[in-house]
Design a protein around this motif. Structure first.
Motif, PDB file in Angstrom:
ATOM      1  N   TYR A  32      75.359  33.084  38.513  1.00  0.00           N
ATOM      2  CA  TYR A  32      75.402  33.120  37.058  1.00  0.00           C
ATOM      3  C   TYR A  32      74.536  31.993  36.470  1.00  0.00           C
ATOM      4  O   TYR A  32      73.786  32.199  35.524  1.00  0.00           O
ATOM      5  CB  TYR A  32      76.830  32.971  36.566  1.00  0.00           C
ATOM      6  N   ALA A  33      74.625  30.821  37.057  1.00  0.00           N
ATOM      7  CA  ALA A  33      73.863  29.677  36.538  1.00  0.00           C
ATOM      8  C   ALA A  33      73.786  28.580  37.583  1.00  0.00           C
ATOM      9  O   ALA A  33      74.609  28.509  38.497  1.00  0.00           O
ATOM     10  CB  ALA A  33      74.514  29.124  35.271  1.00  0.00           C
ATOM     11  N   LYS A  51      70.778  26.309  33.644  1.00  0.00           N
ATOM     12  CA  LYS A  51      69.968  27.482  33.328  1.00  0.00           C
ATOM     13  C   LYS A  51      70.738  28.724  33.764  1.00  0.00           C
ATOM     14  O   LYS A  51      71.191  28.814  34.911  1.00  0.00           O
ATOM     15  CB  LYS A  51      68.612  27.409  34.033  1.00  0.00           C
ATOM     16  N   ARG A  52      70.881  29.647  32.833  1.00  0.00           N
ATOM     17  CA  ARG A  52      71.542  30.897  33.134  1.00  0.00           C
ATOM     18  C   ARG A  52      70.544  31.808  33.839  1.00  0.00           C
ATOM     19  O   ARG A  52      69.425  31.996  33.380  1.00  0.00           O
ATOM     20  CB  ARG A  52      72.058  31.545  31.842  1.00  0.00           C
ATOM     21  N   TRP A  53      70.935  32.369  34.962  1.00  0.00           N
ATOM     22  CA  TRP A  53      70.001  33.102  35.795  1.00  0.00           C
ATOM     23  C   TRP A  53      69.551  34.417  35.170  1.00  0.00           C
ATOM     24  O   TRP A  53      68.411  34.824  35.337  1.00  0.00           O
ATOM     25  CB  TRP A  53      70.669  33.378  37.151  1.00  0.00           C
ATOM     26  N   SER A  54      70.431  35.100  34.444  1.00  0.00           N
ATOM     27  CA  SER A  54      70.125  36.452  33.981  1.00  0.00           C
ATOM     28  C   SER A  54      68.954  36.488  33.012  1.00  0.00           C
ATOM     29  O   SER A  54      68.129  37.398  33.067  1.00  0.00           O
ATOM     30  CB  SER A  54      71.359  37.061  33.326  1.00  0.00           C
ATOM     31  N   SER A  56      67.349  33.278  31.911  1.00  0.00           N
ATOM     32  CA  SER A  56      66.692  31.963  31.945  1.00  0.00           C
ATOM     33  C   SER A  56      67.006  31.079  30.743  1.00  0.00           C
ATOM     34  O   SER A  56      66.277  30.116  30.492  1.00  0.00           O
ATOM     35  CB  SER A  56      65.171  32.116  32.071  1.00  0.00           C
ATOM     36  N   THR A  57      68.053  31.390  30.002  1.00  0.00           N
ATOM     37  CA  THR A  57      68.440  30.514  28.904  1.00  0.00           C
ATOM     38  C   THR A  57      68.812  29.139  29.447  1.00  0.00           C
ATOM     39  O   THR A  57      69.531  29.028  30.433  1.00  0.00           O
ATOM     40  CB  THR A  57      69.630  31.098  28.128  1.00  0.00           C
ATOM     41  N   TYR A  59      70.351  25.199  28.791  1.00  0.00           N
ATOM     42  CA  TYR A  59      71.325  24.449  28.018  1.00  0.00           C
ATOM     43  C   TYR A  59      71.154  22.977  28.377  1.00  0.00           C
ATOM     44  O   TYR A  59      70.924  22.638  29.546  1.00  0.00           O
ATOM     45  CB  TYR A  59      72.744  24.899  28.364  1.00  0.00           C
ATOM     46  N   GLY A 102      80.391  34.304  35.344  1.00  0.00           N
ATOM     47  CA  GLY A 102      80.304  33.897  33.958  1.00  0.00           C
ATOM     48  C   GLY A 102      81.665  33.581  33.379  1.00  0.00           C
ATOM     49  O   GLY A 102      82.631  33.400  34.101  1.00  0.00           O
ATOM     50  N   ILE A 106      79.665  26.867  30.071  1.00  0.00           N
ATOM     51  CA  ILE A 106      78.596  26.449  30.977  1.00  0.00           C
ATOM     52  C   ILE A 106      78.441  24.940  30.997  1.00  0.00           C
ATOM     53  O   ILE A 106      77.824  24.386  31.917  1.00  0.00           O
ATOM     54  CB  ILE A 106      77.271  27.146  30.604  1.00  0.00           C
ATOM     55  N   TYR A 112      82.167  25.231  37.638  1.00  0.00           N
ATOM     56  CA  TYR A 112      81.154  25.354  38.682  1.00  0.00           C
ATOM     57  C   TYR A 112      81.810  25.424  40.054  1.00  0.00           C
ATOM     58  O   TYR A 112      82.758  24.701  40.344  1.00  0.00           O
ATOM     59  CB  TYR A 112      80.169  24.181  38.600  1.00  0.00           C
TER      60      TYR A 112
END
Length: 125
Positions: A32-33, A51-54, A56-57, A59, A102, A106, A112
């Motif tokens: 997920y990240a 970084k969110r994998w889906s 690339s957002t 934070y 998710g 995050i 985590y």
């Protein structure tokens, strides 16, 4: 057992740049990240970036003010933390972290699943 292995820490001077690397021992395409936390002596472990994998957002922790950038290379199962204009207050052990699902927050370390062993970053004035 899956491992996250960090590298790239060291001793630098204020104003210098440094890149941290974190490589997973398995393919990360279903994660997920991935992100970074840091812990200075006597302080709580705090969120730095993720970084969110889906999509690339990215934070970032509010304190960074644009000095750090997180990036990834999915082909290498690796996430990077590019640190610019380092300050003595950035001195800490930096931990790589990954989460496979998710939900939650995050920014929260308890969400985590996997952690690296940490790499020391020391910034002298």
């Amino acid at each position: 057992q899956v491992q996250l292995v960090e590298s790239g820490g060291g001793l630098v001077q204020a104003g210098d740049s440094l890149r941290l690397n974190c490589t997973a021992s398995e393919r990360t395409f279903r994660y997920y990240a991935m992100g970074w936390f840091r812990q200075a002596p006597g302080k709580e472990r705090e969120f730095v970036a993720a970084k969110r994998w889906s999509d690339s957002t990215a934070y970032y922790g509010d304190f960074l003010k644009g000095r750090f950038t997180i990036s990834r290379d999915s082909t290498k199962n690796t996430v990077y933390l590019h640190m610019n204009n380092l300050k003595p207050d950035d001195t800490a052990v930096y931990f790589c972290a990954a989460r496979k699902t998710g939900g939650g927050d995050i920014y929260t370390r308890d969400d985590y699943d996997l952690w690296g062993q940490g790499t020391q970053v020391t910034v002298s004035s």
